[in-house]
Structures are given as C-alpha cells and as structure tokens.
Design a protein around this motif. Sequence first.
Motif, mmCIF file in Angstrom:
data_model
loop_
_atom_site.group_PDB
_atom_site.id
_atom_site.type_symbol
_atom_site.label_atom_id
_atom_site.label_comp_id
_atom_site.label_asym_id
_atom_site.label_seq_id
_atom_site.Cartn_x
_atom_site.Cartn_y
_atom_site.Cartn_z
ATOM 1 N N ALA A 231 -10.884 39.565 -21.063
ATOM 2 C CA ALA A 231 -10.955 40.863 -20.382
ATOM 3 C C ALA A 231 -11.750 40.744 -19.074
ATOM 4 N N PHE A 232 -12.865 40.019 -19.123
ATOM 5 C CA PHE A 232 -13.679 39.851 -17.919
ATOM 6 C C PHE A 232 -13.009 38.915 -16.917
ATOM 7 N N SER A 233 -12.296 37.916 -17.433
ATOM 8 C CA SER A 233 -11.547 37.030 -16.545
ATOM 9 C C SER A 233 -10.478 37.803 -15.788
ATOM 10 N N ALA A 234 -9.858 38.764 -16.464
ATOM 11 C CA ALA A 234 -8.804 39.564 -15.833
ATOM 12 C C ALA A 234 -9.340 40.354 -14.653
ATOM 13 N N VAL A 235 -10.587 40.810 -14.761
ATOM 14 C CA VAL A 235 -11.210 41.538 -13.649
ATOM 15 C C VAL A 235 -11.270 40.648 -12.414
ATOM 16 N N VAL A 236 -11.783 39.425 -12.600
ATOM 17 C CA VAL A 236 -11.922 38.497 -11.472
ATOM 18 C C VAL A 236 -10.547 38.092 -10.948
ATOM 19 N N GLU A 237 -9.597 37.897 -11.838
ATOM 20 C CA GLU A 237 -8.243 37.531 -11.426
ATOM 21 C C GLU A 237 -7.608 38.622 -10.564
ATOM 22 N N LEU A 238 -7.751 39.866 -10.991
ATOM 23 C CA LEU A 238 -7.124 40.966 -10.264
ATOM 24 C C LEU A 238 -7.699 41.132 -8.869
ATOM 25 N N VAL A 239 -9.002 41.013 -8.776
ATOM 26 C CA VAL A 239 -9.649 41.223 -7.472
ATOM 27 C C VAL A 239 -9.384 40.057 -6.522
ATOM 28 N N THR A 240 -9.403 38.837 -7.052
ATOM 29 C CA THR A 240 -9.254 37.655 -6.193
ATOM 30 C C THR A 240 -7.811 37.200 -6.043
ATOM 31 N N LYS A 241 -6.911 37.800 -6.857
ATOM 32 C CA LYS A 241 -5.497 37.396 -6.857
ATOM 33 C C LYS A 241 -5.336 35.910 -7.169
ATOM 34 N N THR A 242 -6.115 35.435 -8.117
ATOM 35 C CA THR A 242 -6.011 34.073 -8.614
ATOM 36 C C THR A 242 -5.797 34.122 -10.122
ATOM 37 N N LYS A 243 -5.481 32.971 -10.689
ATOM 38 C CA LYS A 243 -5.310 32.870 -12.138
ATOM 39 C C LYS A 243 -6.342 31.898 -12.694
ATOM 40 N N ALA A 244 -7.039 32.323 -13.730
ATOM 41 C CA ALA A 244 -8.026 31.443 -14.361
ATOM 42 C C ALA A 244 -7.314 30.364 -15.177
ATOM 43 N N PHE A 245 -7.827 29.149 -15.078
ATOM 44 C CA PHE A 245 -7.372 28.095 -15.973
ATOM 45 C C PHE A 245 -8.225 28.170 -17.231
ATOM 46 N N PHE A 246 -7.578 28.123 -18.405
ATOM 47 C CA PHE A 246 -8.361 28.259 -19.631
ATOM 48 C C PHE A 246 -8.151 27.052 -20.528
ATOM 49 N N CYS A 247 -9.149 26.760 -21.343
ATOM 50 C CA CYS A 247 -9.156 25.528 -22.137
ATOM 51 C C CYS A 247 -9.108 25.767 -23.638
#
Length: 344
Positions: A231-247
Amino acid sequence: MTIPDIHVSKDLSLVNPNDQSISRDLAAQFAERMGQLHMDDQIPPHQSKDWALLKDPVIHTERLDAIRQKKGYIIDMDGVIYHGNNLLPGAKEFVEFLNKNNKKYLFLTNNSAPTPRELQSKLERLGIDVTADHFFTSGQATAYFLKSQMPEGGTVYVIGEPGLAYALYDMGFFMNDHNPDYVVLGESASYNFEKLTKAVQLVQSGAKLIATNLDVETLDSAGRKIPATGAFSAVVELVTKTKAFFCGKPSALIMRYAQRVLGLSRLETCIIGDRMDTDIVAGISSEIDPVLVLSGVTEMPDLAQFAYRPFIILGGVYEIPNEDEKNLVTDSELEEASRRASFL
C-alpha cells in the motif's frame, strides 16, 4: 449452488498444541467432514478437480506420499505453523518429522521486520526449538538481490524495521537519506507523510525503488486489517510514475534464494502455505510443488477464483507426519542432491 464450508482455522486456534492426540483427532474430524460431501451432487463440475486434490483417496494419498518424500521444505509461518501467538495443531509434530527424517527446511515469511533470531525466539516460546538459520525473510531476499546488483555494496534509504536494516548491512549496504542508490520499503509501523515524501523525492532524484513485498494489507493483533508494504509502495509509485521492484512472495526470486540456501533443486523441494495469491503462485511460478493448507486464510470455495491449482490440499500440516522409513533422507543423498543443485 452452495459448497459446504470446511474451513478449519477457527477450530484449530482453540486447541491445546501439547495434546498428543491432536493430529489423530483432527485428521478423523476432517475425514468425517469430507465424507459428508458427495462430489457428484454438491460440487460444481468445474471445481471437481480442486476438490479431488483434497478428498479423492487415490490422488490425495499419492500426492501426499510424494510430499513426504521431498528432501526440502519451504514453509510459510502464519496460518501454517501458528495463528498470532497460538501454535497450530500438528505443527510441532511436523517439525519433529522433518528433523527425524533428516529433511532440509526453511520457514519463509514476507514480513521483513523481524530478524531470524527474533523468529526463532517466537517459535521457541510456542514450543518449537529450531536454529536461526532455518528462517528466511523478504528482507533477506531483498538484501540478496541488491548484492547481486551491486556486489561492491551501496547506499539505501530505508523505511522499515531492524530485520530489514540488519540484512542490508550484512550485504554491505549503508543508510543514506541524501543521495542513496536505492529507496527500500518494508514492513514498519513508522510510515508517515514526512518519510513517504522523502522517499518520493529521492526516487525522483534517481534512486531506484525497491519493495520487500507487495502485500497491500496485513492484520493487527486484534485481527483487523492494516495497510502493509504494498500500500505504501503504491503511494510512491503513483507520485513518481515508477514501478517498485519487489523480492518477496509471489516473486520466484525469493524462492530461488530459498532453494540456494537449502542447496536443493526445485524437483526435490515443496512450498507449504495458506495463501493462493502468494504461497501457491510462488510455487507455480518457480516450478516448486505447492501445498495448500486450509488452516489459514484460504477456504475451498476460494479456489474457483484462481486459474491455477496447488499440487495437493491439506487440512493442515498435521496430515504430513508418519512413520514410514521411506521418508528418511540419508546424508549421502543430501550430498548428492547438493551437487546436482550446484549445476542448476
């Protein structure tokens, strides 16, 4: 058409884990409840194959025997071994079965907050004594991944707990909140506007965005939903228009790392979990036989939502232990398996 509910976790959490008759009683109760169902007239045809993994005596016995003869086990914790602070029935006997038969095993969790030593202490309090090297977290998987990308080490801005920070330190990564190589998001109760803003600004400045996992929710001690890393990653993704890599799960990456720790091939390993959307799909995507247990969040009717099936469905890990000598793995067999795996 209504499918009878056979979900058992509500009953299991109330049982005394020290009662030696638990496994036999639960198995009998479970079989009795299965016997009350009539495949032909109560289960829709398109779900019959799912139910066959649970109650067909030939398929179930054959696949359960195959699981018992595996050399390595990757085991989810919450919903498989315990619920909160309650040990699930058969969990202790299952670990004893693994130790007695010289199996290799890892307890795998998407929670990046605890250290392996903290997880070891929790199981010890619940009556299961294993060493810290039997635990592997999404925080450790994240540290392994960053090490593969930057073998010389680097810098990170982390929102997370000690388990994640220690794992990163061990791989040569140090904290930096000015110009880090990576922004790493993990489980934490300390998320706030200031930290998320900092993460956004660092990603906008060129830091790569990493999440330990993409689980959007988890439960607090009272069983209420609370936001999780995804949920918190989605916040950063939406604002920065990037996709988090997850492990973490359901990534096949964490499964590969777990295999490497075990020193076994995928064919000699299984994963046991209670979630179709993380544990089971992780096994599917990494071609490791996935075992679904009904002692956690998944109920049989839920399987209709998914395009994939587990290898077998069990009421809980209490079904696995038995006394058959063919389940024993010798030291020489483990050595040979380790040599084979080193070439994969």
